[in-house]
Design a protein around this motif. Structure first.
Motif, short mmCIF file in Angstrom:
data_model
loop_
_atom_site.label_atom_id
_atom_site.label_comp_id
_atom_site.label_asym_id
_atom_site.label_seq_id
_atom_site.Cartn_x
_atom_site.Cartn_y
_atom_site.Cartn_z
N VAL A 242 0.82 -1.23 0.10
CA VAL A 242 0.05 -0.04 -0.17
C VAL A 242 0.87 1.34 0.08
CG1 VAL A 242 -1.89 1.24 1.18
CG2 VAL A 242 -1.73 -1.12 1.31
N SER A 243 0.54 2.30 -0.80
CA SER A 243 1.14 3.41 -0.98
C SER A 243 0.39 4.66 -0.73
CB SER A 243 1.84 3.62 -2.44
OG SER A 243 3.10 2.73 -2.51
N ALA A 244 0.56 5.64 -0.29
CA ALA A 244 -0.24 6.72 -0.13
C ALA A 244 0.45 8.20 0.15
CB ALA A 244 -0.66 6.65 1.36
N ASP A 245 -0.29 9.14 -0.54
CA ASP A 245 0.17 10.49 -0.48
C ASP A 245 -0.63 11.24 0.33
OD1 ASP A 245 0.15 13.46 -1.60
OD2 ASP A 245 1.49 12.29 -3.07
N VAL A 246 0.14 12.13 1.14
CA VAL A 246 -0.46 12.59 2.32
C VAL A 246 -1.44 14.13 1.72
CG1 VAL A 246 0.48 14.44 4.04
CG2 VAL A 246 1.66 12.61 3.76
N GLN A 247 -1.17 14.49 0.68
CA GLN A 247 -1.99 15.67 0.27
C GLN A 247 -3.27 15.67 0.69
OE1 GLN A 247 -1.36 17.81 -3.80
NE2 GLN A 247 -2.93 16.18 -3.92
N GLY A 248 -4.15 14.87 0.03
CA GLY A 248 -5.63 14.86 0.40
C GLY A 248 -5.98 14.49 1.82
N PHE A 249 -5.21 14.04 2.54
CA PHE A 249 -5.75 13.69 3.75
C PHE A 249 -5.76 14.95 4.76
CE2 PHE A 249 -3.92 9.59 2.52
CZ PHE A 249 -5.12 8.75 2.89
N ILE A 250 -4.89 15.89 4.39
CA ILE A 250 -4.70 16.99 5.31
C ILE A 250 -5.52 18.39 4.83
CG2 ILE A 250 -2.59 16.35 6.24
CD1 ILE A 250 -1.11 18.33 4.39
N ARG A 251 -6.05 18.21 3.60
CA ARG A 251 -6.96 19.40 3.33
C ARG A 251 -8.18 19.38 3.94
NH1 ARG A 251 -5.98 18.97 -3.42
NH2 ARG A 251 -3.95 19.87 -3.50
N GLU A 252 -8.57 20.47 4.21
CA GLU A 252 -10.12 20.80 4.80
C GLU A 252 -11.06 20.52 3.51
OE1 GLU A 252 -11.10 21.28 7.45
OE2 GLU A 252 -9.71 22.23 8.91
N PRO A 253 -11.79 19.55 3.69
CA PRO A 253 -13.02 19.35 2.51
C PRO A 253 -14.05 20.37 2.68
CG PRO A 253 -13.41 17.87 4.53
CD PRO A 253 -12.19 18.47 5.09
N ARG A 254 -13.58 21.40 2.57
CA ARG A 254 -14.63 22.71 2.54
C ARG A 254 -14.55 23.38 1.15
NH1 ARG A 254 -13.27 24.24 8.26
NH2 ARG A 254 -12.15 25.84 7.20
N LYS A 255 -15.76 23.94 0.70
CA LYS A 255 -15.64 24.69 -0.25
C LYS A 255 -14.77 26.19 -0.25
CE LYS A 255 -19.75 22.87 -2.70
NZ LYS A 255 -21.02 23.20 -3.15
N GLY A 256 -14.14 26.46 -1.21
CA GLY A 256 -13.30 27.85 -1.02
C GLY A 256 -11.96 27.85 -1.06
N GLU A 257 -11.10 28.53 -0.56
CA GLU A 257 -9.53 28.61 -0.88
C GLU A 257 -9.36 27.23 0.12
OE1 GLU A 257 -5.57 31.07 0.36
OE2 GLU A 257 -7.32 32.14 0.53
N VAL A 258 -8.27 26.44 -0.37
CA VAL A 258 -7.75 25.36 0.21
C VAL A 258 -6.88 25.56 1.48
CG1 VAL A 258 -6.36 23.20 -0.02
CG2 VAL A 258 -7.90 23.95 -1.92
N MET A 259 -7.45 25.07 2.40
CA MET A 259 -6.76 25.31 3.92
C MET A 259 -6.35 23.83 4.36
SD MET A 259 -6.99 28.44 4.17
CE MET A 259 -6.60 28.60 6.04
N LEU A 260 -4.91 23.84 5.24
CA LEU A 260 -4.73 22.63 5.33
C LEU A 260 -4.90 22.45 6.90
CD1 LEU A 260 -1.09 22.41 3.72
CD2 LEU A 260 -3.46 21.89 2.86
N ARG A 261 -5.11 21.21 7.78
CA ARG A 261 -5.50 20.91 8.76
C ARG A 261 -4.36 19.88 9.31
NH1 ARG A 261 -10.53 16.87 7.73
NH2 ARG A 261 -9.50 15.72 6.28
N GLU A 262 -4.26 20.23 10.84
CA GLU A 262 -3.36 19.17 11.61
C GLU A 262 -4.26 17.83 11.70
OE1 GLU A 262 -2.17 21.00 14.86
OE2 GLU A 262 -1.35 22.91 14.12
N ILE A 263 -3.66 16.65 11.44
CA ILE A 263 -4.50 15.42 11.79
C ILE A 263 -3.53 14.54 12.65
CG2 ILE A 263 -5.47 15.66 9.36
CD1 ILE A 263 -3.74 13.30 8.65
N ASP A 264 -4.22 13.54 13.25
CA ASP A 264 -3.58 12.34 13.88
C ASP A 264 -3.30 11.53 12.80
OD1 ASP A 264 -2.77 10.01 14.91
OD2 ASP A 264 -4.24 9.98 16.67
N ALA A 265 -1.96 11.00 12.30
CA ALA A 265 -1.95 10.32 11.08
C ALA A 265 -1.24 8.85 11.52
CB ALA A 265 -0.61 11.06 10.25
#
Length: 285
Positions: free
Chosen positions: A133-156
């Motif tokens: 299994v491979s993964a990219d971090v990008q989409g896990f930390i983006r806020e899934p809200r409409k508007g300017e893309v903001m990043l969020r801290e997560i428990d990874a």
């Protein structure tokens, strides 16, 4: 080799000055195209009726199968470019989460979300079911809200045990509860600057090929996909060199019709060496 790529295909509205164009995008798109050089990938995604049929036909023309969960709308982004590497993103719409998985067996599963569409619980199930299994971090930390893309801290911590994890240097600081030894290979890229790769916790530096390119869209997705394939076929350092060369040639040509001879020739000149890089600080460590 049977490969599955998971993530939203997107409608990308590209703005460069006064020029506007709309095209297919998403990490799953670029990763699947890269893998189509080596296998016949399957994309698990979710799109709406607004997703052009011709884009599905384009993928099928590359021997890529698309499994789509029905959605009211497609994930769409506005990408406003200021130069080849600098852009501002706005989320315009979002498709359904990806919570159902095919029953088939795959040798490689690549998780490439763009808008938080892959829940952590699904990642845990994928790790249990599939050998690589491979993964990219990008989409896990983006806020899934409409508007300017903001990043969020997560428990990874749900990413622990991943075979290959990719992030850029800025994105990685948003991950908590994750160390290099928690994944088999950790790739931390920094655009055209030298990157760092951790292999079983040991750090290596690598220098991407310096090229003048029209845009860098898809670079990380191609790098992750090609490394995942090469890493299944050859030793770590050789895979890292080949993935860098493969990505550089994609950025140069914006297609994948180049020869593997060209990849190998370019890879021979890429420097990879042990380093004493300090692991970038993440939240919750």
């Amino acid at each position: 080799m049977k490969c599955l790529v998971v993530g939203h295909l997107t409608r990308d509205v590209i703005i460069r000055g006064s020029k506007i164009e709309e095209r297919i995008g998403g990490g799953a798109y670029y990763s699947a195209l890269a893998l189509s050089r080596f296998c016949s990938p399957v994309i698990l995604t979710s799109v709406g009726r607004d997703f052009p049929e011709k884009w599905i036909e384009e993928l099928e023309g590359h021997s890529i199968e698309v499994i789509s969960i029905p959605s009211e709308e497609t994930t769409a982004y506005e990408l406003r470019y200021f130069d080849s590497n600098t852009r501002k993103l706005r989320l315009l719409s979002r498709a359904e989460d990806l919570e159902v998985f095919p029953e088939e067996k795959y040798e490689v599963v690549l998780l490439n979300p763009v808008a938080g569409e892959i829940p952590g619980a699904l990642v845990e199930r994928v790790k249990e079911r599939f050998p690589f299994v491979s993964a990219d971090v990008q989409g896990f930390i983006r806020e899934p809200r409409k508007g300017e893309v903001m990043l969020r801290e997560i428990d990874a911590s749900f990413l622990r045990g991943i075979n290959v994890l990719h992030s850029d240097r800025d994105e990685f600081s948003y991950l908590g509860m994750l160390n290099p030894t928690d994944v088999e290979v950790l790739l931390i890229s920094d655009g055209s600057n030298s990157g760092t790769a951790y292999y079983h916790g040991k750090s290596y530096s690598y220098r991407p090929v310096k090229l003048e390119v029209p845009e860098s869209t898809g670079a990380g997705d191609v790098f992750l996909a090609s490394f995942s394939y090469f890493y299944r076929k050859c030793p770590f350092i050789q895979a890292l060199k080949r993935a860098n060369a493969f990505t550089a040639l994609f950025l140069k040509y914006r297609h994948f019709e180049f020869s593997m001879g060209e990849v190998n020739d370019l890879a021979a000149g890429i420097l990879v060496e042990r380093s004493s890089a300090v692991f970038p600080q993440t939240h919750g460590l």
